[in-house]
Design a protein around this motif. Sequence first.
Motif, PDB file in Angstrom:
ATOM      1  N   ALA A  33       0.827  -1.205   0.000  1.00  0.00           N
ATOM      2  CA  ALA A  33       0.000   0.000   0.000  1.00  0.00           C
ATOM      3  C   ALA A  33       0.860   1.254   0.000  1.00  0.00           C
ATOM      4  CB  ALA A  33      -0.939  -0.001   1.210  1.00  0.00           C
ATOM      5  N   ARG A  34       1.964   1.242   0.740  1.00  0.00           N
ATOM      6  CA  ARG A  34       2.842   2.415   0.768  1.00  0.00           C
ATOM      7  C   ARG A  34       3.508   2.618  -0.591  1.00  0.00           C
ATOM      8  NH1 ARG A  34       3.854   7.437   1.254  1.00  0.00           N
ATOM      9  NH2 ARG A  34       6.059   7.950   1.595  1.00  0.00           N
ATOM     10  N   SER A  35       3.954   1.541  -1.221  1.00  0.00           N
ATOM     11  CA  SER A  35       4.578   1.675  -2.531  1.00  0.00           C
ATOM     12  C   SER A  35       3.593   2.211  -3.559  1.00  0.00           C
ATOM     13  CB  SER A  35       5.135   0.323  -2.983  1.00  0.00           C
ATOM     14  OG  SER A  35       5.769   0.427  -4.240  1.00  0.00           O
ATOM     15  N   LEU A  36       2.355   1.721  -3.522  1.00  0.00           N
ATOM     16  CA  LEU A  36       1.337   2.204  -4.439  1.00  0.00           C
ATOM     17  C   LEU A  36       0.988   3.660  -4.151  1.00  0.00           C
ATOM     18  CD1 LEU A  36      -0.586   1.610  -6.743  1.00  0.00           C
ATOM     19  CD2 LEU A  36      -2.226   0.720  -5.065  1.00  0.00           C
ATOM     20  N   GLN A  37       0.954   4.029  -2.886  1.00  0.00           N
ATOM     21  CA  GLN A  37       0.685   5.416  -2.512  1.00  0.00           C
ATOM     22  C   GLN A  37       1.765   6.329  -3.085  1.00  0.00           C
ATOM     23  OE1 GLN A  37       1.469   6.826   1.607  1.00  0.00           O
ATOM     24  NE2 GLN A  37      -0.724   7.277   1.685  1.00  0.00           N
ATOM     25  N   GLN A  38       3.025   5.925  -2.962  1.00  0.00           N
ATOM     26  CA  GLN A  38       4.122   6.716  -3.514  1.00  0.00           C
ATOM     27  C   GLN A  38       4.001   6.848  -5.026  1.00  0.00           C
ATOM     28  OE1 GLN A  38       7.298   4.321  -1.653  1.00  0.00           O
ATOM     29  NE2 GLN A  38       8.016   6.198  -0.680  1.00  0.00           N
ATOM     30  N   LEU A  39       3.622   5.753  -5.691  1.00  0.00           N
ATOM     31  CA  LEU A  39       3.456   5.804  -7.137  1.00  0.00           C
ATOM     32  C   LEU A  39       2.379   6.803  -7.525  1.00  0.00           C
ATOM     33  CD1 LEU A  39       3.981   4.835 -10.012  1.00  0.00           C
ATOM     34  CD2 LEU A  39       2.477   2.882  -9.554  1.00  0.00           C
ATOM     35  N   ARG A  40       1.257   6.790  -6.823  1.00  0.00           N
ATOM     36  CA  ARG A  40       0.178   7.736  -7.126  1.00  0.00           C
ATOM     37  C   ARG A  40       0.646   9.174  -6.921  1.00  0.00           C
ATOM     38  NH1 ARG A  40      -3.271   4.172  -4.035  1.00  0.00           N
ATOM     39  NH2 ARG A  40      -3.110   5.678  -2.335  1.00  0.00           N
ATOM     40  N   GLU A  41       1.355   9.416  -5.820  1.00  0.00           N
ATOM     41  CA  GLU A  41       1.821  10.769  -5.524  1.00  0.00           C
ATOM     42  C   GLU A  41       2.789  11.266  -6.591  1.00  0.00           C
ATOM     43  OE1 GLU A  41       3.494  10.187  -1.693  1.00  0.00           O
ATOM     44  OE2 GLU A  41       1.576  10.311  -0.623  1.00  0.00           O
ATOM     45  N   VAL A  42       3.721  10.412  -6.987  1.00  0.00           N
ATOM     46  CA  VAL A  42       4.711  10.813  -7.986  1.00  0.00           C
ATOM     47  C   VAL A  42       4.059  10.986  -9.350  1.00  0.00           C
ATOM     48  CG1 VAL A  42       6.813  10.106  -9.191  1.00  0.00           C
ATOM     49  CG2 VAL A  42       6.620   9.758  -6.728  1.00  0.00           C
TER      50      VAL A  42
END
Length: 247
Positions: A84-93
């Motif tokens: 979930a954290r990795s996906l969150q970072q992807l969305r933010e970037v």
Amino acid sequence: MTGPDPDAPPAPPPSDAGERMKRRQHLEHHLRSCPTDLEAFLELARIYRVDDRPIEARRVLEQARDIFPDDQRVTWELEEAILARSLQQLREVRELAERLHTPEADHELSRARGDWARRRIEVCRARLARDPDRVQLRIALGEALFDADDYPAALSEVAPALESDEFSCQAHLLRARCFLALGDDASALPALRAAALRRGVLPPPKTKLAALRLLCDVAERLGLTLTLERYRQHLDQAERSVMTPTP
């Protein structure tokens, strides 16, 4: 089964944000005085996940893992928090890159995509090591390897799913995409036909549509006029079927 069943999840946290905050505060306080309450750790982590706070969920679950190192639910939920954290970072970037349109932002987006693929690969492999019979994880691992541009590894990992009626269509489609990425149209064609047109196995609608569209593209590229017309007829039928509401 040697791990938790994702098809039978626990009861979700309260839908109201205010109620979740009250419950979260209660659980944080409770765990300070009772740090061996496994269910409280799991519930607190789920609340953080629902509130899109995977960093806090990971913190809670790492604390739980220190106390319950062999509990498979903790391991599973910790992996979910990491994903979930990795996906969150992807969305933010991705959102940042869409606003800035700079080489630096595009580079960060590529890095975030690579991290998302690597995390999925790590988690899928860890889960398969614990439970090799979870065939659906072969599909997820193959997709992650595809996203990491490791097409030979994706072909290898997805191979066991070809024997499963439930997941074989997705496996054939993924294999076809790998062949296409490798420039091997000749190998992609039979894989696409198996994904969309194999008798006796009903593919999921999205899988069938994707495979038929690729079949049309490949047949047109190879100049297969007669089969292209047949694939277009199948595609037209599939698209009409998807657009027709179920009674």
